[in-house]
Design an enzyme around this catalytic site. Structure first.
Site, PDB file in Angstrom:
ATOM      1  N   ASP A   1      -8.840   0.195   1.437  1.00  0.00           N
ATOM      2  CA  ASP A   1      -7.940  -0.300   2.474  1.00  0.00           C
ATOM      3  C   ASP A   1      -8.482   0.160   3.827  1.00  0.00           C
ATOM      4  O   ASP A   1      -8.118   1.217   4.336  1.00  0.00           O
ATOM      5  CB  ASP A   1      -6.519   0.224   2.242  1.00  0.00           C
ATOM      6  CG  ASP A   1      -5.485  -0.586   3.009  1.00  0.00           C
ATOM      7  OD1 ASP A   1      -5.737  -1.777   3.254  1.00  0.00           O
ATOM      8  OD2 ASP A   1      -4.434  -0.033   3.342  1.00  0.00           O
TER       9      ASP A   1
ATOM     10  N   GLU B   1     -10.297   3.880   3.058  1.00  0.00           N
ATOM     11  CA  GLU B   1      -9.366   4.613   2.210  1.00  0.00           C
ATOM     12  C   GLU B   1      -9.748   4.317   0.768  1.00  0.00           C
ATOM     13  O   GLU B   1      -9.691   3.165   0.322  1.00  0.00           O
ATOM     14  CB  GLU B   1      -7.914   4.225   2.493  1.00  0.00           C
ATOM     15  CG  GLU B   1      -7.440   4.741   3.844  1.00  0.00           C
ATOM     16  CD  GLU B   1      -5.955   4.593   4.073  1.00  0.00           C
ATOM     17  OE1 GLU B   1      -5.407   5.372   4.883  1.00  0.00           O
ATOM     18  OE2 GLU B   1      -5.345   3.691   3.452  1.00  0.00           O
TER      19      GLU B   1
ATOM     20  N   ARG C   1      -7.989   3.720  12.783  1.00  0.00           N
ATOM     21  CA  ARG C   1      -7.166   4.900  13.051  1.00  0.00           C
ATOM     22  C   ARG C   1      -6.634   4.946  14.480  1.00  0.00           C
ATOM     23  O   ARG C   1      -5.506   5.404  14.715  1.00  0.00           O
ATOM     24  CB  ARG C   1      -7.965   6.171  12.751  1.00  0.00           C
ATOM     25  CG  ARG C   1      -8.447   6.287  11.313  1.00  0.00           C
ATOM     26  CD  ARG C   1      -7.295   6.339  10.325  1.00  0.00           C
ATOM     27  NE  ARG C   1      -7.779   6.573   8.955  1.00  0.00           N
ATOM     28  CZ  ARG C   1      -7.022   6.516   7.887  1.00  0.00           C
ATOM     29  NH1 ARG C   1      -5.737   6.224   7.998  1.00  0.00           N
ATOM     30  NH2 ARG C   1      -7.531   6.729   6.680  1.00  0.00           N
TER      31      ARG C   1
ATOM     32  N   THR D   1      -8.791  -5.699   3.342  1.00  0.00           N
ATOM     33  CA  THR D   1      -8.693  -4.810   2.182  1.00  0.00           C
ATOM     34  C   THR D   1      -9.668  -5.349   1.145  1.00  0.00           C
ATOM     35  O   THR D   1      -9.575  -6.516   0.762  1.00  0.00           O
ATOM     36  CB  THR D   1      -7.273  -4.796   1.593  1.00  0.00           C
ATOM     37  OG1 THR D   1      -6.352  -4.334   2.585  1.00  0.00           O
ATOM     38  CG2 THR D   1      -7.188  -3.903   0.371  1.00  0.00           C
TER      39      THR D   1
ATOM     40  N   GLU E   1     -10.179  12.526   7.037  1.00  0.00           N
ATOM     41  CA  GLU E   1     -10.105  13.849   6.425  1.00  0.00           C
ATOM     42  C   GLU E   1     -11.474  14.525   6.367  1.00  0.00           C
ATOM     43  O   GLU E   1     -11.594  15.720   6.646  1.00  0.00           O
ATOM     44  CB  GLU E   1      -9.543  13.730   5.011  1.00  0.00           C
ATOM     45  CG  GLU E   1      -8.140  13.169   4.929  1.00  0.00           C
ATOM     46  CD  GLU E   1      -7.798  12.759   3.516  1.00  0.00           C
ATOM     47  OE1 GLU E   1      -7.326  13.622   2.756  1.00  0.00           O
ATOM     48  OE2 GLU E   1      -8.023  11.583   3.156  1.00  0.00           O
TER      49      GLU E   1
ATOM     50  N   GLN F   1      -3.878   2.416  14.748  1.00  0.00           N
ATOM     51  CA  GLN F   1      -2.747   2.918  13.967  1.00  0.00           C
ATOM     52  C   GLN F   1      -1.983   4.012  14.705  1.00  0.00           C
ATOM     53  O   GLN F   1      -0.741   4.041  14.687  1.00  0.00           O
ATOM     54  CB  GLN F   1      -3.252   3.449  12.620  1.00  0.00           C
ATOM     55  CG  GLN F   1      -2.147   3.933  11.684  1.00  0.00           C
ATOM     56  CD  GLN F   1      -2.709   4.404  10.346  1.00  0.00           C
ATOM     57  OE1 GLN F   1      -3.896   4.276  10.067  1.00  0.00           O
ATOM     58  NE2 GLN F   1      -1.840   4.950   9.509  1.00  0.00           N
TER      59      GLN F   1
ATOM     60  N   HIS G   1      -4.047  14.019   0.315  1.00  0.00           N
ATOM     61  CA  HIS G   1      -4.249  13.157   1.476  1.00  0.00           C
ATOM     62  C   HIS G   1      -3.053  13.250   2.424  1.00  0.00           C
ATOM     63  O   HIS G   1      -3.228  13.396   3.645  1.00  0.00           O
ATOM     64  CB  HIS G   1      -4.441  11.708   1.028  1.00  0.00           C
ATOM     65  CG  HIS G   1      -4.503  10.721   2.153  1.00  0.00           C
ATOM     66  ND1 HIS G   1      -5.554  10.664   3.047  1.00  0.00           N
ATOM     67  CD2 HIS G   1      -3.626   9.756   2.554  1.00  0.00           C
ATOM     68  CE1 HIS G   1      -5.338   9.706   3.932  1.00  0.00           C
ATOM     69  NE2 HIS G   1      -4.174   9.140   3.662  1.00  0.00           N
TER      70      HIS G   1
ATOM     71  N   LYS H   1      -4.113  -2.020   9.627  1.00  0.00           N
ATOM     72  CA  LYS H   1      -4.488  -2.183   8.232  1.00  0.00           C
ATOM     73  C   LYS H   1      -4.398  -3.630   7.769  1.00  0.00           C
ATOM     74  O   LYS H   1      -4.570  -3.910   6.578  1.00  0.00           O
ATOM     75  CB  LYS H   1      -3.609  -1.291   7.346  1.00  0.00           C
ATOM     76  CG  LYS H   1      -3.884   0.201   7.524  1.00  0.00           C
ATOM     77  CD  LYS H   1      -2.863   1.006   6.755  1.00  0.00           C
ATOM     78  CE  LYS H   1      -3.169   2.491   6.832  1.00  0.00           C
ATOM     79  NZ  LYS H   1      -4.247   2.890   5.921  1.00  0.00           N
TER      80      LYS H   1
ATOM     81  N   GLU I   1      -9.051   4.011  -2.825  1.00  0.00           N
ATOM     82  CA  GLU I   1      -7.828   3.810  -3.592  1.00  0.00           C
ATOM     83  C   GLU I   1      -8.128   3.086  -4.904  1.00  0.00           C
ATOM     84  O   GLU I   1      -9.182   2.487  -5.082  1.00  0.00           O
ATOM     85  CB  GLU I   1      -6.812   2.975  -2.800  1.00  0.00           C
ATOM     86  CG  GLU I   1      -6.445   3.549  -1.439  1.00  0.00           C
ATOM     87  CD  GLU I   1      -5.266   2.835  -0.798  1.00  0.00           C
ATOM     88  OE1 GLU I   1      -4.404   2.308  -1.549  1.00  0.00           O
ATOM     89  OE2 GLU I   1      -5.196   2.801   0.433  1.00  0.00           O
TER      90      GLU I   1
ATOM     91  N   ASP J   1       0.843  -1.188   0.000  1.00  0.00           N
ATOM     92  CA  ASP J   1       0.000   0.000   0.000  1.00  0.00           C
ATOM     93  C   ASP J   1       0.882   1.242   0.000  1.00  0.00           C
ATOM     94  O   ASP J   1       1.801   1.361   0.820  1.00  0.00           O
ATOM     95  CB  ASP J   1      -0.915   0.004   1.221  1.00  0.00           C
ATOM     96  CG  ASP J   1      -2.001   1.065   1.109  1.00  0.00           C
ATOM     97  OD1 ASP J   1      -2.582   1.202   0.017  1.00  0.00           O
ATOM     98  OD2 ASP J   1      -2.296   1.742   2.108  1.00  0.00           O
TER      99      ASP J   1
END
Length: 415
Positions: free
Chosen positions: A228, A194, A232, A252, A358, A235, A128, A248, A196, A121
């Protein structure tokens, strides 16, 4: 811009279908029997194993439950098979053998389209990276010193890459908030997505060798939508100094159809102007991004879907070919079935951010869904869906669904 190629499969000529004859994405399906390879055409699935058995296609492992054999065969084989399929499905060319190999898409089960060898990843979206850096540091120091020079990435888990429609349990993990004296173990409270794109490696490279950006582009078989999922709070506690790990590793999600580079060729576009000149091994050699409109919807349990993001793949700072070339530059062997996540795709405005981190600015600004519910992060029962398509002249190139519903955590240890 190319025009619609008309097919005798009438639904493939609908300008709103994701799967016109111009597309022909590859996947794996079953219809109450063994999984095998297919392409999508209109609202149908074309059984490639049946065409192979009938002698209409060469043996490319289409009777296997994964695309890896075909992907490993290389560019010429990809081109030849695509040309043959286009001729077989072109308007006026209908035959009983091909007609018999069609299945209604809503009557089949779609599977993971290829065996994932490795998952890497990246963190290659500038907006971002700036948003996240601003949240956790400050705008003046948002980007790490290396960010404008190399596509930053980490090695993820191939074992938990799943196909669209697979439910995902809320992850458990160790967390420590800023006010906590000691860490605790429990279910993630700040679960995120996420948005992607995933690049799928077809032809491999040898250990100890590097590849150029153009060679890397030739190695890529196609692209999928990729979510993904990210924990948070887990993390935030674990990522220093080695980056994401359990936050993570739990899931996925990818779309079930691999859209080939040939289908996207008309939508190539340049990467953005460089703020720092790139070193030769990853320097731009031409248009290697794609103009693909992307969006995300969130649907609470028994609720209505709400669009929470609209952006475009053309906002990325590094292309998949640059990511792959950098990945192999140390001599790292790349394998058929390697999956490269682009990194979160966020545009320059609020409505274009590709993660809830975000969108809600770290949970400070909740978003309101249709029906009045609010969210800062994902709750149990929520369904997240990624959507993507490239718009052509009278047709569009779509990727199919990339959805997942969050189920409660499985508590198997102390909580």
């Amino acid at each position: 811009m190319t025009h619609l190629i008309r097919s005798w499969v009438e639904t493939a000529n609908d300008p709103e279908t994701a799967f016109p004859l111009n597309n022909l994405p590859f996947g794996v399906f079953s219809a109450g029997d063994a999984p095998r390879c297919a392409v999508a055409i209109g609202d149908k699935v074309l059984d490639l194993a049946a065409l192979q058995a009938a002698g209409l296609l060469p043996d490319q492992g289409f009777d296997h439950p994964a695309l890896n054999t075909f992907m490993a065969s290389g560019r010429q084989a990809w081109h030849d098979i695509r040309e043959t399929l286009t001729d077989l499905l072109r308007a006026g060319n209908e035959t009983p053998a091909v007609q018999a190999a069609l299945h209604d898409m809503n009557s089949v089960t779609l599977h993971l389209p290829f065996t994932v060898s490795e998952f890497t990843d990246f963190y290659a979206g500038r907006q971002h990276a700036f948003n996240v850096g601003s949240l956790f540091r400050d705008p003046a120091n948002a980007l790490p010193p290396n960010w404008l020079h190399i596509p930053i990435g980490y090695n993820g888990r191939a074992s938990t890459v799943v196909v669209s429609g697979t439910d995902v349990h809320r992850p458990m993990g160790q967390m420590k908030g800023p006010q906590d004296d000691t860490p605790r173990f429990g279910p993630c409270q700040r679960l995120d997505i996420e948005l992607e794109m995933g690049a799928v490696v077809g032809t491999p490279s040898a250990m100890g060798t590097s590849v150029s950006v153009d060679e890397a582009d030739d190695m890529i078989f196609g692209y999928v939508l990729l979510n993904d999922w990210s924990a948070r709070d887990i993390q935030a506690w674990e990522y220093q100094p080695l980056g994401p790990f359990q936050a993570k590793a739990f899931a996925t999600t990818i779309s079930p159809w691999v859209v080939t580079k040939a289908a996207l060729e008309a939508f190539r576009t340049d990467t953005p102007p460089r703020e720092k000149e790139l070193l030769p091994h990853i320097k731009d050699t031409g248009p290697m991004l794609y103009d693909i409109d992307l969006s995300v919807t969130m649907t609470p349990e028994n609720g209505q879907p709400t669009v929470i993001c609209k952006t475009n793949y053309n906002t990325m700072y590094y292309s998949a070919a640059q990511q792959l070339a950098h990945h192999a530059s140390s001599g790292c062997a790349m394998r058929t079935g390697d999956l490269l996540g682009s990194g979160t795709i966020s545009g320059p405005e609020q409505g274009m951010f590709g993660s809830l981190l975000e969108m809600t600015w770290g949970g400070k600004n909740p978003i309101t869904l249709k029906g009045g519910q609010t969210r800062t992060f994902i709750e149990d029962g929520d369904t997240l869906a990624l959507h993507g398509s490239a718009q052509g002249d009278g047709y569009r190139i779509g990727f199919g669904p990339c959805t997942g519903t969050i189920l409660p955590a499985k508590r198997t240890g102390s909580a």
